[in-house]
Scaffold this active site. Structure first.
Site, PDB file in Angstrom:
ATOM      1  N   ARG A 118     -12.134  45.942  -9.580  1.00 19.34           N
ATOM      2  CA  ARG A 118     -11.407  46.184 -10.581  1.00 19.34           C
ATOM      3  C   ARG A 118     -11.121  45.208 -11.838  1.00 19.34           C
ATOM      4  NH1 ARG A 118     -10.332  51.500  -8.105  1.00 19.34           N
ATOM      5  NH2 ARG A 118     -12.813  51.971  -8.070  1.00 19.34           N
ATOM      6  N   LYS A 140     -17.201  36.136 -22.852  1.00 23.59           N
ATOM      7  CA  LYS A 140     -18.209  36.968 -22.591  1.00 23.59           C
ATOM      8  C   LYS A 140     -18.505  36.409 -21.048  1.00 23.59           C
ATOM      9  CE  LYS A 140     -20.837  37.339 -26.870  1.00 23.59           C
ATOM     10  NZ  LYS A 140     -22.001  36.980 -27.641  1.00 23.59           N
ATOM     11  N   GLU A 182     -25.320  23.360 -29.974  1.00 20.53           N
ATOM     12  CA  GLU A 182     -23.595  24.782 -30.405  1.00 20.53           C
ATOM     13  C   GLU A 182     -22.950  23.969 -30.995  1.00 20.53           C
ATOM     14  OE1 GLU A 182     -24.050  27.158 -29.123  1.00 20.53           O
ATOM     15  OE2 GLU A 182     -24.845  27.766 -26.763  1.00 20.53           O
ATOM     16  N   LYS A 224     -14.488  28.614 -32.694  1.00 22.78           N
ATOM     17  CA  LYS A 224     -15.180  29.827 -31.857  1.00 22.78           C
ATOM     18  C   LYS A 224     -13.084  30.849 -31.679  1.00 22.78           C
ATOM     19  CE  LYS A 224     -17.375  31.948 -27.976  1.00 22.78           C
ATOM     20  NZ  LYS A 224     -18.584  31.846 -26.816  1.00 22.78           N
ATOM     21  N   GLU A 234     -18.128  41.466 -30.389  1.00 22.28           N
ATOM     22  CA  GLU A 234     -19.172  41.814 -30.921  1.00 22.28           C
ATOM     23  C   GLU A 234     -20.245  42.635 -31.708  1.00 22.28           C
ATOM     24  OE1 GLU A 234     -22.003  38.553 -29.199  1.00 22.28           O
ATOM     25  OE2 GLU A 234     -23.825  39.850 -29.676  1.00 22.28           O
ATOM     26  N   ARG A 238     -18.911  38.128 -34.527  1.00 18.89           N
ATOM     27  CA  ARG A 238     -18.921  37.350 -33.871  1.00 18.89           C
ATOM     28  C   ARG A 238     -20.662  37.722 -33.188  1.00 18.89           C
ATOM     29  NH1 ARG A 238     -16.169  37.652 -27.968  1.00 18.89           N
ATOM     30  NH2 ARG A 238     -18.020  35.660 -26.750  1.00 18.89           N
ATOM     31  N   ASN A 242     -24.337  33.816 -32.468  1.00 19.49           N
ATOM     32  CA  ASN A 242     -25.958  33.844 -31.647  1.00 19.49           C
ATOM     33  C   ASN A 242     -27.036  33.315 -32.811  1.00 19.49           C
ATOM     34  OD1 ASN A 242     -26.554  35.311 -28.853  1.00 19.49           O
ATOM     35  ND2 ASN A 242     -24.825  36.417 -30.187  1.00 19.49           N
ATOM     36  N   HIS A 245     -30.357  32.698 -30.974  1.00 20.99           N
ATOM     37  CA  HIS A 245     -29.870  32.670 -29.319  1.00 20.99           C
ATOM     38  C   HIS A 245     -31.318  33.468 -29.316  1.00 20.99           C
ATOM     39  CE1 HIS A 245     -26.391  30.685 -29.687  1.00 20.99           C
ATOM     40  NE2 HIS A 245     -26.399  30.471 -28.691  1.00 20.99           N
ATOM     41  N   HIS A 249     -33.152  33.016 -26.149  1.00 22.08           N
ATOM     42  CA  HIS A 249     -33.258  33.416 -25.025  1.00 22.08           C
ATOM     43  C   HIS A 249     -34.809  33.905 -24.888  1.00 22.08           C
ATOM     44  CE1 HIS A 249     -29.005  35.137 -25.484  1.00 22.08           C
ATOM     45  NE2 HIS A 249     -28.815  34.044 -24.828  1.00 22.08           N
ATOM     46  N   HIS A 262     -29.955  25.800 -21.257  1.00 20.96           N
ATOM     47  CA  HIS A 262     -30.189  27.175 -22.313  1.00 20.96           C
ATOM     48  C   HIS A 262     -29.953  26.167 -24.366  1.00 20.96           C
ATOM     49  CE1 HIS A 262     -28.023  30.296 -24.360  1.00 20.96           C
ATOM     50  NE2 HIS A 262     -27.107  29.462 -24.830  1.00 20.96           N
TER      51      HIS A 262
HETATM   52  P1  NAD Z   1     -25.030  24.152 -16.345  1.00 18.78           P
HETATM   53  O1  NAD Z   1     -23.854  25.141 -15.985  1.00 18.78           O
HETATM   54  O2  NAD Z   1     -26.534  24.921 -15.323  1.00 18.78           O
HETATM   55  O3  NAD Z   1     -24.637  22.868 -16.394  1.00 18.78           O
HETATM   56  C1  NAD Z   1     -25.547  21.782 -17.485  1.00 18.78           C
HETATM   57  C2  NAD Z   1     -25.951  21.112 -15.480  1.00 18.78           C
HETATM   58  O4  NAD Z   1     -24.330  19.956 -15.824  1.00 18.78           O
HETATM   59  C3  NAD Z   1     -25.688  21.580 -14.397  1.00 18.78           C
HETATM   60  O5  NAD Z   1     -26.795  20.839 -13.436  1.00 18.78           O
HETATM   61  C4  NAD Z   1     -24.734  21.440 -14.084  1.00 18.78           C
HETATM   62  O6  NAD Z   1     -24.132  21.460 -11.757  1.00 18.78           O
HETATM   63  C5  NAD Z   1     -23.885  19.916 -14.092  1.00 18.78           C
HETATM   64  N1  NAD Z   1     -22.808  19.816 -14.551  1.00 18.78           N
HETATM   65  C6  NAD Z   1     -21.962  20.134 -14.335  1.00 18.78           C
HETATM   66  N2  NAD Z   1     -20.426  19.276 -15.305  1.00 18.78           N
HETATM   67  C7  NAD Z   1     -20.846  18.483 -14.955  1.00 18.78           C
HETATM   68  C8  NAD Z   1     -20.273  17.437 -15.264  1.00 18.78           C
HETATM   69  N3  NAD Z   1     -18.915  16.833 -15.450  1.00 18.78           N
HETATM   70  N4  NAD Z   1     -21.010  15.978 -14.713  1.00 18.78           N
HETATM   71  C9  NAD Z   1     -22.093  16.209 -14.359  1.00 18.78           C
HETATM   72  N5  NAD Z   1     -22.929  17.151 -13.867  1.00 18.78           N
HETATM   73  C10 NAD Z   1     -22.189  18.329 -14.494  1.00 18.78           C
HETATM   74  O7  NAD Z   1     -24.704  24.622 -18.161  1.00 18.78           O
HETATM   75  P2  NAD Z   1     -24.462  24.961 -19.639  1.00 18.78           P
HETATM   76  O8  NAD Z   1     -25.358  24.055 -20.061  1.00 18.78           O
HETATM   77  O9  NAD Z   1     -23.157  23.632 -18.759  1.00 18.78           O
HETATM   78  O10 NAD Z   1     -24.171  26.551 -19.515  1.00 18.78           O
HETATM   79  C11 NAD Z   1     -25.096  26.970 -20.015  1.00 18.78           C
HETATM   80  C12 NAD Z   1     -25.068  28.250 -20.039  1.00 18.78           C
HETATM   81  O11 NAD Z   1     -23.610  29.309 -20.388  1.00 18.78           O
HETATM   82  C13 NAD Z   1     -25.833  29.398 -19.845  1.00 18.78           C
HETATM   83  O12 NAD Z   1     -26.244  30.008 -18.625  1.00 18.78           O
HETATM   84  C14 NAD Z   1     -25.538  29.321 -21.067  1.00 18.78           C
HETATM   85  O13 NAD Z   1     -26.424  31.269 -21.005  1.00 18.78           O
HETATM   86  C15 NAD Z   1     -23.960  30.249 -20.952  1.00 18.78           C
HETATM   87  N6  NAD Z   1     -23.541  30.071 -22.420  1.00 18.78           N
HETATM   88  C16 NAD Z   1     -22.806  31.166 -22.583  1.00 18.78           C
HETATM   89  C17 NAD Z   1     -21.895  31.379 -23.195  1.00 18.78           C
HETATM   90  C18 NAD Z   1     -20.548  32.708 -23.277  1.00 18.78           C
HETATM   91  O14 NAD Z   1     -20.317  32.538 -24.839  1.00 18.78           O
HETATM   92  N7  NAD Z   1     -20.082  33.116 -21.584  1.00 18.78           N
HETATM   93  C19 NAD Z   1     -21.901  31.048 -24.665  1.00 18.78           C
HETATM   94  C20 NAD Z   1     -23.101  29.513 -24.588  1.00 18.78           C
HETATM   95  C21 NAD Z   1     -23.611  29.441 -23.173  1.00 18.78           C
HETATM   96  N1  GLY Z   2     -22.034  32.402 -27.638  1.00 19.11           N
HETATM   97  C1  GLY Z   2     -22.217  33.378 -27.816  1.00 19.11           C
HETATM   98  C2  GLY Z   2     -21.326  34.201 -28.538  1.00 19.11           C
HETATM   99  O1  GLY Z   2     -19.318  33.590 -27.386  1.00 19.11           O
HETATM  100  O2  GLY Z   2     -20.119  35.112 -28.431  1.00 19.11           O
END
Ligand code: NAD
Ligand code: GLY
Length: 358
Positions: A118, A140, A182, A224, A234, A238, A242, A245, A249, A262
């Site tokens: 939990r 998130k 972003e 942010k 949100e 917030r 998006n 997005h 998405h 993404h």
């Molecule tokens: P990812 O986590 O898939 O990383 C991108 C690629 O880079 C992967 O292949 C990873 O293994 C590689 N990688 C990571 N660090 C590296 C490094 N230092 N050197 C070499 N390779 C490296 O993608 P991302 O773009 O980091 O994140 C996208 C995800 O984040 C999506 O799922 C999206 O929905 C999510 N997201 C979440 C929020 C939130 O607020 N939680 C906001 C924006 C995006």
């Molecule tokens: N990336 C959207 C949020 O964090 O709200």
């Protein structure tokens, strides 16, 4: 090292940004009180940075959980592997989960931490530009469902964000560009001066100029943190984060999460949202061109895939901003100001969707 504070009322935590942080033992000692930790990472990031982090944490009981690499693995099934690792290592509520990787690892590890017993503490250690400017901040967490992006998850804040900017040196160009989407988003929705700065400096960023990257990360985190502090869950503000997005998405889901990064899908979504903002008379054609040009100069795709208008609309109906059946969209009123609204002419949305998806 630059430090920002995220304050959502019930939780306050630091975002620490700078070079060399992965090896900074004192920093980890002062940030991380737990003796037992589980490092969640993936096969790619582990090869590059796991040993270094393990060395920094020596003296603690450290277990690791290796996930497959890719957005297509951001699933409930993969989440189960983190629970298995937590149980196998016999970790209790006083353990801390460390998310070492990009946004996929961060979202999965954060959600696992939110659920395990939990709720256990977790720390984000983002290693992609996208994760350093966006996903590691704000709490998130979650996973995808075949029917839609991030449909299963929780708001759960980390104890700290430790962003070692040296890790960007190994990031492939395509991933760097995806992260820039972003950063451009923050300029569009919040900070016109950042947008102007990006127009002047985008080639420095794609060329990996350290100073320019540091500025982009710091400014993005400051924005942010400010938005999340005002509206953690949100309820209203917030949702502007998006921007792009809802369309992005839909593109990701329609292409099974394995074709566009993404950030690339978000960039395409921003292009479409900007087109609709112009069509509705909110912004002029010049503004639309500026957004499109900046995305292109950031190395991002500018031709959305022809996924079909009906398919796009159906996927948009699953967006988390849908209220009483109405798809609420984030639109631009001008550069630096966004509005979240369900009041727009359906005919304008149809025309924009037809232009890009039919
Ligand atoms: P990812 O986590 O898939 O990383 C991108 C690629 O880079 C992967 O292949 C990873 O293994 C590689 N990688 C990571 N660090 C590296 C490094 N230092 N050197 C070499 N390779 C490296 O993608 P991302 O773009 O980091 O994140 C996208 C995800 O984040 C999506 O799922 C999206 O929905 C999510 N997201 C979440 C929020 C939130 O607020 N939680 C906001 C924006 C995006
Ligand atoms: N990336 C959207 C949020 O964090 O709200």
């Amino acid at each position: 090292m630059q430090t920002f504070k995220v304050d959502v009322g019930h939780a306050i935590y630091p975002i620490l940004i700078g070079p060399g942080l992965l090896g900074h033992r004192e920093l980890f000692n002062s940030t991380l009180r737990a003796a037992d930790v589980l490092i969640v990472t993936n096969t790619t990031v582990a090869r590059l940075y796991l040993e270094k982090l393990q060395a920094t944490l020596s003296g603690r009981r450290v277990a690791d959980c290796m996930l497959p690499d890719g957005e297509q693995y951001k699933t409930l099934q993969t989440l189960g592997r983190v629970f298995d690792a937590l149980v196998d290592a016999k970790l209790n509520r006083d353990a801390t989960v460390l998310a070492l990787g990009g946004g996929v690892v961060g979202d999965i590890a954060g959600f696992a931490a939110a659920c395990y017993q939990r709720g256990v503490a977790y720390v984000q250690i983002p290693t992609t530009l996208l994760a350093q400017v966006d996903s590691s901040v704000g709490g998130k967490t979650g996973v995808n469902h075949p029917g839609g992006k991030n449909l299963i998850g929780a708001f759960y804040q980390p104890r700290a964000v430790i962003a070692d900017t040296d890790t960007l040196a190994t990031l492939p160009d395509r991933e760097l560009h995806a992260g820039l989407a972003e950063v451009i988003k923050y300029g569009c929705i919040w900070d016109p001066l950042l947008f102007d700065w990006l127009e002047l400096n985008i080639e420095k960023l794609t060329g990996r100029d350290d100073e320019a990257l540091a500025y982009a990360i710091e400014r993005s985190c400051a924005i942010k943190a400010a938005v999340v502090a005002e509206d953690e869950r949100e309820s209203n503000l917030r949702a502007i984060l998006n921007f792009g997005h809802t369309f992005g998405h839909a593109i990701e889901a329609a292409t099974r999460y394995d074709t566009y990064l993404h950030g690339e899908a978000v960039g395409l979504g921003m292009l479409i949202a900007t087109n609709l903002s112009h069509r509705l008379g909110l912004i002029d054609g010049g503004t639309q061109e500026r957004v499109r040009d900046l995305l292109a100069r950031a190395g991002l795709p500018t031709e959305p895939p022809r996924i079909g208008t009906a398919r796009a609309l159906a996927l948009m109906q699953m967006d988390k901003k849908v209220l009483a059946g109405t798809v609420r969209l984030v639109l631009l009123e001008k550069l630096g100001r966004a509005v979240v609204t369900g009041r727009y002419a359906q005919s304008a949305l149809d025309a924009t969707l037809n232009e890009y998806f039919a």
